[in-house]
Design a protein around this motif. Structure first.
Motif: not given
Length: 507
Positions: A136-139, A339-344, A376-380
């Motif tokens: 899984w990767a953020p997208s 940016r948050a999802l890819n943050s370390t 869901y929040l990324l899709a709306i």
């Protein structure tokens, strides 16, 4: 097949232990089982038929997974110290800590011979070989659009309520509750499923702070008790600081630990409001500002402390890593969320909440970091729903008082750690017994007193020198003998405390 798991599996109706559900998923879907699991998990399955070990870590890395592979042995644990067999340090990780405060490589630890399984990855050990894959990767998902605006709020409310319900699973739950919208919303929903109490860190004199007022107002409206921990009397690095990695040492560790102890005294589970800002508070940047940032990008190489030992910087390419870090930009749609999802940062944050680190019988859970809710929040459409938390305000309009609903996002009016630096009583931050190992990374002759640092970046970096030295001097737990997974002796993965990867049954 046998399983060793530290897990909470969500979206389930079966009254089965979480570990059993994972096993059933593996029996049905094999390696793809992780694509059907929701929740926080780290697990290892010994597949006797295929003579291999299958391991996985959840999407966001809430549950830790560490491992070492030496010779014919493969050892794993949810507790880093359980794997420590040498003190050889990973210099790149040390450099990342001094520069950024966190390890930029999520596959490594501060120890050279101990690795970390990154979030959203699986690991297979077969024929003494390790294979790691990302599942899984953020997208950004396919956009969701409703004709009726109320449908956005209704669906969001359903997902948020389910995320909270899945994480309660007990009759008493604590909420780390400031006077902000995120944590008070969780408390309002959690009280429908369990007895709830709020706990908040407040400042009465050190910095301007209104959290006592707003959290009290919200608690009275919800009819729940609230306990305030006044943090004005704490000093920097106060309390327990023995941690498996320096990344987990905070200057505000004293108040953090005491807040968690208060939560533990109330119940076995505590909820946090992390990280509603990233997904529901998308900043609206004007075109002029975007252009100005683009023009400045090549001129800014970031902060690099002058006290970094030059030979250490050269052998770890530290200056190049610094420039690469500051050159990163998350542009495009939903930039703050991506940016948050890819943050370390998340890895260190979640591992710092884990019971193996806090040493408490307390599960910290984060309903807003729920895969269903995040996707869901990324899709709306971000406007208006994810601007100034419009969708959350709409969903909670009948559950929270107007004073909280209408309160816009406000950070602390000051930095408590930097305020404490200015006190004369913290001179010990500049005069301390020095670990010989520290001199391999830091030229102390070039480190000025913390209070004389001119920028916030400089003061925070200087504080990390003290923290690293403390860790080098004190955080050296005794070496523990670990069982090896070899062809001659397979580990009993059915043991509940197998290598400290405890099987948890929703407590």
């Amino acid at each position: 097949m046998k399983i060793c798991a530290n897990a909470r599996i969500d979206a389930r109706d079966e009254p089965l232990p979480d570990a059993d559900l994972i096993l059933h998923a593996y029996e049905r879907w094999g390696d793809d089982c992780v694509k059907h699991l929701l929740g926080d998990f780290a697990f290892a399955i010994w597949d006797d038929r295929r003579q291999r070990l299958f391991c996985a870590r959840d999407h966001f890395g809430v549950k830790p997974f560490f491992y070492s592979h030496t010779g014919n042995g493969f050892n794993f644990s949810s507790t880093l110290n359980e794997l420590k067999t040498s003190t050889t340090l990973n210099e790149i990780a040390i450099g990342d800590y001094l520069l950024f405060g966190v390890n930029q490589d999520q596959s490594t630890t501060v120890f050279k011979d101990i690795q970390r399984l990154p979030p959203g990855h699986t690991l297979i050990v077969e024929n003494n070989q390790i294979r790691i894959q990302r599942y899984w990767a953020p997208s950004l998902p396919t956009e969701i659009r409703f004709r009726n605006p109320n449908s956005y709020v209704e669906r969001f409310s359903e997902l948020l309520s389910q995320a909270v319900k899945d994480r309660v699973r007990t009759d008493r739950v604590a909420v780390s509750m400031s006077g902000g919208l995120d944590s008070t919303s969780l408390a309002a929903i959690a009280r429908e499923h369990a007895m709830v109490a709020g706990f908040a860190v407040v400042y009465d004199t050190l910095i301007p702070d209104q959290e006592r007022h707003y959290s009290t107002f919200a608690a009275e409206h919800l009819g729940i008790p609230i306990t305030h921990l006044s943090a004005d009397g704490y000093s920097l690095f106060d309390g327990e600081m023995d941690q498996p990695e320096p990344f987990l040492i905070s200057p505000l560790t004293g108040q953090f630990n005491d807040l968690l102890r208060l939560c533990e005294a109330f119940g076995p589970v505590a909820l946090t409001g992390y990280d509603g800002d990233s997904f529901m508070h998308e900043p609206q940047v004007k075109l002029r500002t975007r252009i100005r940032r683009m023009l400045r990008r090549d001129d800014y190489h970031g902060f690099f402390p002058e006290w970094i030992d030059e030979s250490f910087a050269l052998r770890t390419n530290l200056r190049e890593r610094c420039e690469e870090f500051w050159a990163r930009r998350e542009g495009g749609k939903r930039s703050a969320a991506m940016r948050a999802l890819n943050s370390t940062i998340w890895t260190a944050l979640f591992e710092g909440y884990d019971p193996s680190v806090t040493k408490l019988s307390l599960e910290l859970r984060h309903p807003l970091i729920d895969l269903r809710l995040v996707e869901y929040l990324l899709a709306i459409p971000p406007v208006p729903w994810c601007v100034d938390k419009h969708i959350l305000r709409s969903a909670m309009k009948d559950k929270l008082p107007d004073a909280v609903l209408n309160r816009h996002k406000t950070g602390l009016a000051g930095d408590p750690a930097l305020q404490l630096v200015r006190r004369a009583s913290v001179r010990w931050l500049d005069s301390f017994e020095v670990s010989p190992q520290l001199r391999a990374f830091v030229n102390l002759d070039r480190r000025r007193p913390v209070v004389e640092e001119e920028t916030a970046d400089g003061r925070w970096a200087s504080l990390r020198v003290f923290a690293l030295n403390y860790w080098l001097m004190n955080s050296q737990p005794s070496v523990r003998q670990m069982s090896e997974a070899s062809d001659e002796q397979k580990p009993d993965l059915n043991r509940r405390n197998c290598l400290n990867m405890e099987t948890m049954h929703g407590t």
